[in-house]
Design an enzyme around this catalytic site. Structure first.
Site, short mmCIF file in Angstrom:
data_model
loop_
_atom_site.label_atom_id
_atom_site.label_comp_id
_atom_site.label_asym_id
_atom_site.label_seq_id
_atom_site.Cartn_x
_atom_site.Cartn_y
_atom_site.Cartn_z
CG HIS A 152 93.16 12.85 56.02
ND1 HIS A 152 93.67 13.00 57.30
CD2 HIS A 152 93.68 11.66 55.57
CE1 HIS A 152 94.46 11.98 57.59
NE2 HIS A 152 94.47 11.15 56.56
CG LEU A 153 90.67 7.92 51.57
CD1 LEU A 153 89.66 8.29 50.50
CD2 LEU A 153 91.62 6.83 51.07
CG HIS A 154 86.66 11.61 55.25
ND1 HIS A 154 87.31 12.57 54.49
CD2 HIS A 154 85.41 12.10 55.48
CE1 HIS A 154 86.49 13.59 54.28
NE2 HIS A 154 85.34 13.32 54.86
CG LEU A 155 84.77 6.01 52.34
CD1 LEU A 155 86.11 5.39 52.71
CD2 LEU A 155 84.02 5.05 51.42
CD GLN A 196 87.44 12.43 50.89
OE1 GLN A 196 88.28 11.86 51.57
NE2 GLN A 196 86.15 12.15 50.98
#
Length: 328
Positions: free
Chosen positions: A163-166, A126
């Site tokens: 965990h990369l998220h927008l 993230q």
């Protein structure tokens, strides 16, 4: 294999697919709860904070992760978005040559609450990437709808999954940061003054300048990370829908989720939208109390600490730093 979605069809696909999954009895179990805002009000005061009572967000959501580093390693043994029920994945759109997965948020704050997950199968931590910034900008430009906003929480600023998220949200309320006066600092960098939250702002009026807009935002995030400064990020339109604003909220002290609290200050709250889970907290919330919370999480001296870093670090990325069309 995720269903491919063309960018011009993205909004219609999200809205129809999300509504189907939320209302169809065959799919309801993929949501942890049915979204039901029990009460809503605008707080008295100068800034018009929108508060909503959503108790199930606290009692039914997945317990937030504790992320102890601003640049954490990805930990495959912990929860991440490649472990979700595949019915939660509404599709995939290609932005800048990169696949961005669209997942329902199964503990929604608003209708159509969607997670944008760039390069989902790459298992990125993230930490915001340039592709992540471009995804947010491209979606906002494509939707061109003032009630849709996109936000990001870094580790140390209440990110709950590493965990990369927008987050894509639909909030039918004008938020104070959207038309708040700005103090120019040069190179399309502005400071938000005389407001409850402390923020730096970048503005986009001409879509052809989007590559430089993206470069400035991403460079600002890199500077904050290098300095060990946690941050929240918020993309929104001004009330006329003519200027896209990207607001960066620095936090002088990283924080961790200790538990799911009635009020956790992240990008929503700082921007003027305050979901609450406890009825007593909802009834007693005031603008002054929110300002006090913001001061505690951001720090009284955050402008003094951050401003020289950003002004100097962005000096070489002026409005002529990059130009041309966004990547297709």
């Amino acid at each position: 294999m995720s269903t491919p979605i063309d960018l011009p069809n993205l909004r219609a696909t999200i809205e129809s697919r999300w509504a189907e999954l939320h209302t169809n009895p065959d799919h309801r179990n993929i949501f942890r709860y049915q979204l039901a805002i029990e009460r809503e009000r605008t707080l008295p005061g100068r800034f018009g904070f929108l508060t909503q009572l959503n108790p199930k967000r606290m009692t039914e959501r997945r317990k937030p992760e504790v992320i102890r580093s601003l640049r954490p390693p990805f930990e495959p043994e912990r929860f991440h978005f490649n472990k979700v029920d595949e019915r939660e994945v509404m599709g995939e759109v290609t932005i800048g040559g990169t696949a961005v997965s669209l997942l329902i948020n199964n503990s929604p704050l608003t209708e159509f609450h969607t997670l944008l997950v760039p390069e989902r199968e790459a298992n990125l931590a993230q930490v915001l990437t340039k592709v992540g910034v471009e995804a947010a900008v491209r979606v906002m430009l494509e939707f061109k709808e003032v009630d849709y906003r996109i936000g990001f929480n870094s580790p140390g600023a209440l990110a709950s999954v590493n965990h990369l998220h927008l987050h894509l949200l639909l909030v039918k309320h004008r938020l104070y940061v959207e038309d708040a006066p700005l103090t120019p600092l040069g190179n399309n960098l502005y400071r938000l003054d005389d407001c409850p939250a402390k923020a730096y702002c970048f503005q986009l009026e001409d879509p052809s300048s989007a590559p430089n807009f993206i470069a400035l935002i991403y460079r600002a995030i890199e500077l904050l990370l290098d300095a060990g400064i946690a941050h929240n990020l918020f993309f929104t339109w001004n009330s006329g829908g003519t200027v896209l604003r990207a607001l960066v909220y620095p936090r002088s002290r990283p924080c961790e989720y200790k538990q799911v609290l009635p009020l956790n200050v992240a990008f929503c709250e700082l921007s003027g939208y305050v979901p609450l889970a406890d009825p007593a907290d909802y009834d007693s919330m005031t603008e002054r109390r929110l300002e006090e919370h913001f001061g505690q999480v951001q720090g009284a001296d955050v402008y003094r600490e951050v401003e020289p870093l950003l002004v100097e670090g962005l000096r070489d990325l002026g409005e002529g730093g990059e130009s041309g069309e966004l990547s297709k």
